[in-house]
Scaffold this active site. Structure first.
Site, PDB file in Angstrom:
ATOM      1  N   THR A  86      11.316   2.086   3.201  1.00 47.04           N
ATOM      2  CA  THR A  86      12.287   1.707   4.238  1.00 47.04           C
ATOM      3  C   THR A  86      12.954   0.398   3.821  1.00 47.04           C
ATOM      4  OG1 THR A  86      10.544   0.591   5.508  1.00 47.04           O
ATOM      5  CG2 THR A  86      11.062   2.868   6.110  1.00 47.04           C
ATOM      6  N   GLU A 155      -1.233  -7.082   0.053  1.00 38.86           N
ATOM      7  CA  GLU A 155      -1.281  -6.826  -1.378  1.00 38.86           C
ATOM      8  C   GLU A 155      -2.299  -7.760  -2.019  1.00 38.86           C
ATOM      9  OE1 GLU A 155       2.388  -6.089  -3.506  1.00 38.86           O
ATOM     10  OE2 GLU A 155       3.462  -5.953  -1.612  1.00 38.86           O
ATOM     11  N   LYS A 207       3.727  -3.889  14.568  1.00 38.96           N
ATOM     12  CA  LYS A 207       3.778  -4.224  13.141  1.00 38.96           C
ATOM     13  C   LYS A 207       4.827  -5.301  12.869  1.00 38.96           C
ATOM     14  CE  LYS A 207       3.311  -4.282   8.737  1.00 38.96           C
ATOM     15  NZ  LYS A 207       3.410  -3.154   7.829  1.00 38.96           N
ATOM     16  N   ASN A 211       4.035  -9.306  11.645  1.00 34.58           N
ATOM     17  CA  ASN A 211       4.565  -9.871  10.404  1.00 34.58           C
ATOM     18  C   ASN A 211       5.523 -11.025  10.675  1.00 34.58           C
ATOM     19  OD1 ASN A 211       3.108  -8.299   8.689  1.00 34.58           O
ATOM     20  ND2 ASN A 211       4.782  -6.939   8.113  1.00 34.58           N
ATOM     21  N   GLY A 256       3.975 -23.870   0.604  1.00 33.64           N
ATOM     22  CA  GLY A 256       4.402 -23.339  -0.684  1.00 33.64           C
ATOM     23  C   GLY A 256       5.914 -23.286  -0.788  1.00 33.64           C
ATOM     24  N   CYS A 263       7.016  -7.161   2.570  1.00 35.67           N
ATOM     25  CA  CYS A 263       6.971  -7.021   4.036  1.00 35.67           C
ATOM     26  C   CYS A 263       7.742  -8.106   4.789  1.00 35.67           C
ATOM     27  CB  CYS A 263       5.520  -7.000   4.517  1.00 35.67           C
ATOM     28  SG  CYS A 263       4.598  -5.539   4.016  1.00 35.67           S
TER      29      CYS A 263
END
Length: 434
Positions: A86, A155, A207, A211, A256, A263
């Site tokens: 997607t 991941e 979801k 995120n 960072g 995602c």
């Protein structure tokens, strides 16, 4: 039980292998014959720790198969999961759902008996209802239930996240879909994993909301790190003090060069567009996107400033280019903004990453790749850490300094001890630390 997983990408392959480990017969389907042949031969299209062994074991035991034949895979399946891509649609930021809708129609036409069609891909609110409409148009009399089962896989830790999740979310409309999905996840009941059964719309939004919240948290601590540098505070002390508050938690409070990956960039943008279209804009998420995009540019400017007034011809060794450690994923990695900016300024860039496969194609051809971290640092005027692979933490400051021509190190992930670096004669700077 028997299922088909449509899509042999990151989500489909990991989920399919993990369901097979649960004892389910799984057929993973993909339109790419080279990918399928590679998987049959044991070649993984992605790097994910432990995935190659998990796939090999379940293929050997006969629970996991790979095919390009969607019709054959769907026949006799109790559930079919849509795990197709997607990507962000060009021009407007919305998720491109064409692959989801095309696969849903194919599955509906191939179905022979009662079936639960489950959206595993990350999709905006309303997608499940459109899938229902597609199924009704294609097969108005077929006993097909539509459900949503969003993934929450990190991941680099995807197998652990699937096997020991914080929760399983299922969006369901009928008892049959609820029963089938709960049977599939029955092994998790033994470790008392919460299974949250909600509406299609709620499952889809959970979801995106999760995120987006994590992306906000990362962006917040990055801006706090900038403030720490101005006032002399240490961002790690601040983050620790915040994280000990149970209402906040310590995760995702690591400063960072900005978030990236498959995602957060895509999902925050899709949520922002969905909210705008619904007449309920989420300004916090919109600002997060803008601040994160700007941060990557600022990191490039910080590196160039450290090289002096004329960076042209200076050499920079870059340690880590993937968006995070333990993956070869380059999607929206900060390096995709930072390294081209350095190259455009005439900097000689030599990079090293433990998993450089996709990076070589994604980064400018002018970026040279070294075989080790020390080789990347060899003759460098400055060394920059972009990804916090564990092997960099073990790198000796003295050996690093000996390899370099200059003495400047910009640690954009705060992997090293400032005192040890300075003791080795390195001019060291990091994020949010004095």
């Amino acid at each position: 039980m028997r299922i088909a997983m449509i899509g042999a990408g990151y989500v489909g392959l990991v989920s399919g292998a993990c369901f097979a480990e649960f004892g389910v017969d799984v057929a993973v389907v993909d339109v790419d014959p080279d990918k399928i042949e590679g998987l049959k031969a044991g070649r993984m299209p992605i790097y994910e720790p432990g995935l190659d062994n998990l796939v090999a074991e379940n293929v050997r035991d006969g629970r996991l198969t790979f095919t390009t034949d969607l019709v054959a895979a769907v026949k006799g399946a109790d559930a079919v999961f849509l795990a197709v891509g997607t990507p962000t649609r060009r021009g407007d930021g919305h998720a491109d759902l064409s692959y989801v809708y095309a696969a849903a129609e194919q599955v509906a036409r191939a179905a022979e008996g009662p079936l639960v069609l489950v959206t595993k891909s990350t999709v905006p609110v309303g997608t499940g209802r459109e899938v229902q409409a597609i199924v009704r148009r294609a097969r108005p009399d077929a006993p097909i239930s539509v459900a949503s089962n969003p993934e929450f896989l990190r991941e680099g830790n995807a197998i652990g996240d699937f096997m020991r999740p914080d929760r399983v979310v299922i969006g369901v409309d009928d008892d049959h879909a609820t029963t089938v999905l709960k049977r599939l996840y029955r092994p998790l009941y033994l470790i008392e994993t919460p299974v949250l059964a909600v509406s299609l719309e709620s499952a889809e939004l959970i979801k995106y909301a999760a995120n987006a919240f994590l992306a906000v948290k990362i962006t917040f601590i990055n801006e706090i790190a900038d403030l720490c540098e101005k006032v002399g505070a240490d961002v790690h002390d601040v983050a620790r003090g915040m994280g000990l508050d149970g209402r906040i938690g310590r995760k995702f409070l690591h400063p960072g060069p900005g978030y990236g990956g498959s995602c957060f960039p895509k999902d925050t943008l899709a949520l922002a567009r969905t909210a705008q279209d619904a007449g309920s804009p989420i300004r916090l998420v919109e600002t997060t996107i803008a601040v994160n995009d700007a941060r990557k540019v600022q990191m490039a400017e910080r590196i160039l400033a450290a090289l002096g007034p004329d960076p042209k011809g200076r050499r920079v060794g870059v340690l880590g280019v993937t968006f995070k450690p333990e993956t070869d994923d380059m999607r929206d990695a900060p390096s995709l903004v930072i390294l081209p900016a350095l190259v455009a300024a005439g900097v000689d860039v030599r990079a090293y990453d433990p998993q450089p496969g996709h990076a070589r194609q994604a980064l400018p051809a002018a970026v040279d790749f070294a075989g080790t971290a020390l080789a990347a640092a060899e003759g460098a005027d400055a060394v920059v850490v972009l990804t916090e692979w564990n092997e960099f933490r073990a790198l000796s400051p003295d050996r690093l300094k000996a390899a370099m021509k200059g003495d400047v190190v910009l640690d954009l992930r705060n992997v090293w001890d400032p005192a040890a670096m300075r003791a080795a004669g390195i001019t060291y700077s990091s994020i949010g630390r004095p």
